[in-house]
Design a protein around this motif. Sequence first.
Motif, short mmCIF file in Angstrom:
data_model
loop_
_atom_site.label_atom_id
_atom_site.label_comp_id
_atom_site.label_asym_id
_atom_site.label_seq_id
_atom_site.Cartn_x
_atom_site.Cartn_y
_atom_site.Cartn_z
N SER A 425 -10.17 74.23 9.11
CA SER A 425 -9.55 72.95 9.45
C SER A 425 -9.74 72.62 10.93
O SER A 425 -10.05 71.47 11.28
CB SER A 425 -8.06 72.99 9.11
OG SER A 425 -7.87 73.22 7.74
N VAL A 429 -11.93 69.37 11.85
CA VAL A 429 -11.30 68.28 12.60
C VAL A 429 -12.03 68.06 13.92
O VAL A 429 -12.23 66.91 14.36
CB VAL A 429 -9.80 68.59 12.85
CG1 VAL A 429 -9.20 67.62 13.86
CG2 VAL A 429 -9.04 68.53 11.53
N LYS A 434 -11.97 64.58 8.65
CA LYS A 434 -10.53 64.62 8.41
C LYS A 434 -10.22 63.99 7.06
O LYS A 434 -11.12 63.64 6.30
CB LYS A 434 -9.78 63.87 9.52
CG LYS A 434 -10.04 64.37 10.93
CD LYS A 434 -9.30 63.51 11.93
CE LYS A 434 -9.57 63.95 13.37
NZ LYS A 434 -8.88 63.11 14.35
N MET A 525 -4.80 69.01 8.85
CA MET A 525 -5.71 67.87 8.79
C MET A 525 -5.11 66.61 9.42
O MET A 525 -5.81 65.62 9.62
CB MET A 525 -6.10 67.60 7.33
CG MET A 525 -7.15 68.56 6.81
SD MET A 525 -8.73 68.33 7.67
CE MET A 525 -9.68 69.71 7.02
N THR A 526 -3.80 66.66 9.67
CA THR A 526 -3.16 65.52 10.33
C THR A 526 -2.81 65.83 11.79
O THR A 526 -2.12 65.06 12.44
CB THR A 526 -1.88 65.13 9.58
OG1 THR A 526 -0.98 66.25 9.55
CG2 THR A 526 -2.21 64.71 8.16
#
Length: 673
Positions: A425, A429, A434, A525-526
Amino acid sequence: MDHDNSTKTKGLPENAYRMLEPGEEYKPVVPSDKPLPEATFYSVTWGMFYAVIFSAAAAYLGLKIGQVFEAAIPIAILAVGFSFMTKRKNALSENVIIQSIGSSSGVIVAGAIFTIPGLYILGVEASFIQIFLASLFGGFLGILFLIPFRKYFVKDMHGEFPFPEATATTEVLVAGEAGGKQAKILMKALVIGGIYDFMVSGFGFWKEVASTRAFEWGKQLADKVKLEFSINIGAAVMGLGYIVGLKYALIIACGSFLSWWVLIPAVYYIGQFNPAPILSAAKPIADMLPGEIFGQYVRHIGIGGIAAAGIIGVIKSRKIIVGAFKLAAKEMFGKGGEETTQKVDRCQTDIKMKWNMILIFATMIGIFAFFLVGVVSGNWLYAIVGLGIATVISFLFTTVAARAIAIVGTNPVSGMTLMTLIISSVILVAIGLKGDNGILVALLIGGVVCTSLAMSGAYITDLKIGYWLGTTPRTQERWKFLGTLLAAASVGLVILLLYKTYGFGPGGLEAPQASAMAAVLEPLMTGEPAPWLLYLAGVFMAVILEFLGISPLAFALGMYLPIYLNAPILAGGLVSHFVKKSAGKDEKLKKARSERGTLIASGFIAGGAIMGVVAAIIIYTGQNIIAEGWTIMKAIGTEHWSESDPGAWVSFGMVILLMIYMYWDSKRAKAED
């Protein structure tokens, strides 16, 4: 001596489980110069059949309750039983091949269900071809990366590692072939262990995991200082501990004791002064139960320790790794030299390193094409990154998975996969991938890695069984690909079928591991941070343990796994220790009692595994045997007995009785046995 007589066996050689003296050679059950039939139409067909059937059963059970039963032992028992009923002669090596092909089922299932359902839980669809290829390529990597390390783990380190699952499976195969007293001891233990475990998991006559919270003083300790002890009272897990032995069982248990009796109370104490939630926790620490603190905070230290232990293992194995690359280069680009003129022992013959390297490169090309065409829609950068993460992590953690299985029979594959998802991740990213696309790529990378590591860990068990019994490694290696292919196709179909029928997550099949992976992946992912400091604490812990001469992997495994799984392993290790001590200085008596104990422990493991299959079949047909058990108990006024405090009291009593029985029955062995 004729062929039939040369293949009869009364058991494993006396030096099967102990370290060899300088200059001493291990002679397998089937002599190197008198091989038995191995890959025949009979063995391959049955192996394929079991690979498909057990994939379906294991996938359903794993998605339902998060437990994937070990398929090797039930398949070995079925293979032995069928060859006995059909009076098939010299079937020992064929049965090894049957269980080797068939046991791919549980391995591939674990790799798939721990990751792929997370896509559906997060609202991202995955196709059959994506599930199939992620499982297939992961399985192939696990086989191919392990082959160069086969000789080190199964031959060079003979007697150093206990190989508990391999021991149990081997005892089943040998006892079935030999018959007589050994088979009777094993079968009696299998029946006792199977009935015992089914009484718990099937009818709920007493609690499967007993905790000190069943006592008033235990509730006070758990509520006020978050100090709790719990134990899985299953016969199978205790049998595993007997074979592991006291040394490693104690190291693993100490890891659990540090997590549950030091770190959890310490985190709770600190959390009382900070009422706000920390990290991604949904509630303040002061309001958490011990298990919640373990899952949210302490377990991450164990994950960091496992990762560091893996890196330490790679560094310590650098000569072996370099030697494997040198051999590959010599075979691929050299002229062969003296090795080509030397006759290689059949029992030490692997797939040629040249072909192994070619197959690795072919698999890597397949993974790249899979990501490029089937996942990231032609983006070369994303496909290269996906390939790089999957292959590098799979290679680095191959020896970790193999070593974990060799030591304790438990593969920390979910922890290593979680670390893979975090690393993936962060990298994805960073390169701009994303959202849903990033989640899809990360979980498919995790699927490849998880399956690869599950395969590496389980496959070393197959190869150790073959080493003890005298099966040709090259034959096992070749036919393992077929089992992987069938299992990958089966699990892909089953996952899609179960998703469309039940769904995953709340309201459907729980898929607990995949749900946990999804919960970790979504915030990353955020842009939310990972608990890097906790991982780093685990890294430093592993380094310190290595300097102290203590196995960092075994200790970190203890920190990562719940204490209720490690406590019975310690109980079994203690029984093993006292059985050996009971013989005093009489080495023959010590050996006889220890070997009888190993047969009993193997029977317990086999019985538990068989009951796991039975439970899976019953659940698969829609029956609720626990509810039926409660109905029976209700008739005598004790509804939901297994969930009550008295049910836990009985559990503690039963586990003590089981330990006493193992000790008593093991001591019945005579020196002349």
